[in-house]
Scaffold this active site. Structure first.
Site, PDB file in Angstrom:
ATOM      1  CG  HIS A  93      57.855  37.007  40.888  1.00  0.00           C
ATOM      2  ND1 HIS A  93      59.194  36.739  41.024  1.00  0.00           N
ATOM      3  CD2 HIS A  93      57.646  38.201  41.500  1.00  0.00           C
ATOM      4  CE1 HIS A  93      59.764  37.734  41.702  1.00  0.00           C
ATOM      5  NE2 HIS A  93      58.843  38.623  42.005  1.00  0.00           N
ATOM      6  CD  GLU A 164      58.030  42.418  40.404  1.00  0.00           C
ATOM      7  OE1 GLU A 164      58.058  43.041  41.458  1.00  0.00           O
ATOM      8  OE2 GLU A 164      58.047  41.187  40.344  1.00  0.00           O
TER       9      GLU A 164
HETATM   10  P1  PGA Z   1      62.105  43.476  45.834  1.00  0.00           P
HETATM   11  O1  PGA Z   1      61.171  42.406  45.110  1.00  0.00           O
HETATM   12  O2  PGA Z   1      61.249  44.621  46.289  1.00  0.00           O
HETATM   13  O3  PGA Z   1      62.698  42.713  46.999  1.00  0.00           O
HETATM   14  O4  PGA Z   1      63.150  43.902  44.866  1.00  0.00           O
HETATM   15  C1  PGA Z   1      60.109  42.788  44.285  1.00  0.00           C
HETATM   16  C2  PGA Z   1      59.469  41.546  43.693  1.00  0.00           C
HETATM   17  O5  PGA Z   1      60.182  40.642  43.255  1.00  0.00           O
HETATM   18  O6  PGA Z   1      58.234  41.427  43.667  1.00  0.00           O
END
Ligand code: PGA
Length: 253
Positions: A93, A164
């Site tokens: 992540h 992401e």
């Molecule tokens: P968010 O985070 O929906 O708060 O933007 C997503 C993530 O980092 O998994």
């Protein structure tokens, strides 16, 4: 099949986690059409896993150690997560990469650790705002995929990719999402890249400021297999309507 994965990060307390998990457990959904998993804090992981028993909701770890055992103060192994009932683990992540300094090698070893114990890793990849400014999105994603997957033999439990974009992830609950159209074209590109590493179909989820209002616009795109939701998944008033919208979509499709 569409995936709704909820990453609770370090947003809520143990008590709030239990309460929210109770509410999620009562939501009805078709597990053949929707795969729902919660990634709570380690401190309540086993408890929440027990609470979801029989509900069809899976749990995952937000992070795992790359070693299986030993003198690693503060670390939690993939094996311990598996033992606690996890089916998945987030790996790489961006908050782990950029805040805690995890490098490509760490990510690779964590994927291998997950494979060793039968956990399905969710490999998170994404470019930063600076990468975008320097027109290096594909370069960054290619590098993250290659370092994590090259030469890896993928077990039956498989893996999942979460795209992401770092610039789209909410900070303190507020963020600017990548548009569904843009996410869709990146997903297409990622899927083409993944063909080098495996012949299996790898689900690719989108994450970054997904909320109740925009979730359907992602889930209706064919190359977007699901969403990884952070801040909007940490409050019943935003997460339950989000689940309801996703469930209605499955029923109508
Ligand atoms: P968010 O985070 O929906 O708060 O933007 C997503 C993530 O980092 O998994």
């Amino acid at each position: 099949m569409k995936y709704i994965f909820a990453n609770w990060k370090m947003y809520i307390t143990a008590e709030e986690s239990r309460k929210l998990a109770h509410e999620v457990a009562t939501c009805s959904f078709d597990p053949q059409a929707l795969s729902l998993a919660i990634f709570p804090s380690m401190i309540v992981l086993s408890e929440i896993e027990r609470l979801f028993e029989g509900s069809g909701v899976a749990v995952g770890a937000q992070n795992v150690a790359w070693s299986h055992q030993g003198a690693y103060t503060g670390a939690v192994s993939a094996f311990l997560c598996k033992e606690a009932g996890c089916r998945y683990a987030l790996v790489g992540h961006s908050e782990r990469r950029y805040i805690f300094g995890e490098n490509h090698e760490d990510v690779r070893k964590k994927i291998e650790a997950c494979f060793d114990v039968g956990l399905t890793p969710v490999l998170c990849i994404g470019e930063t705002k600076e990468d975008m400014e320097e027109k290096k999105r594909e370069y960054r994603l290619k590098k993250q995929l290659m370092s994590a997957l090259e030469g890896l033999s993928v077990p039956k439990s498989g893996f999942i990719v979460a795209y992401e974009p770092v610039w789209a992830i909410a900070q303190s609950g507020i963020g600017t999402p990548c548009t569904p159209a843009e996410a869709e074209s990146v997903h297409q590109w990622i899927k083409a890249e993944l063909a080098q590493y495996t012949t299996d179909a790898v689900p690719v989820l989108y994450g970054g400021s997904v909320d109740t209002n925009n979730v359907v616009s992602y889930l209706t795109r064919s190359t977007i297999d699901g969403v990884l939701v952070g801040s909007a998944s940490t409050r019943a008033e935003s997460f339950l309507p989000l689940l309801k919208a996703a469930t209605a979509l499955q029923i109508n499709s």
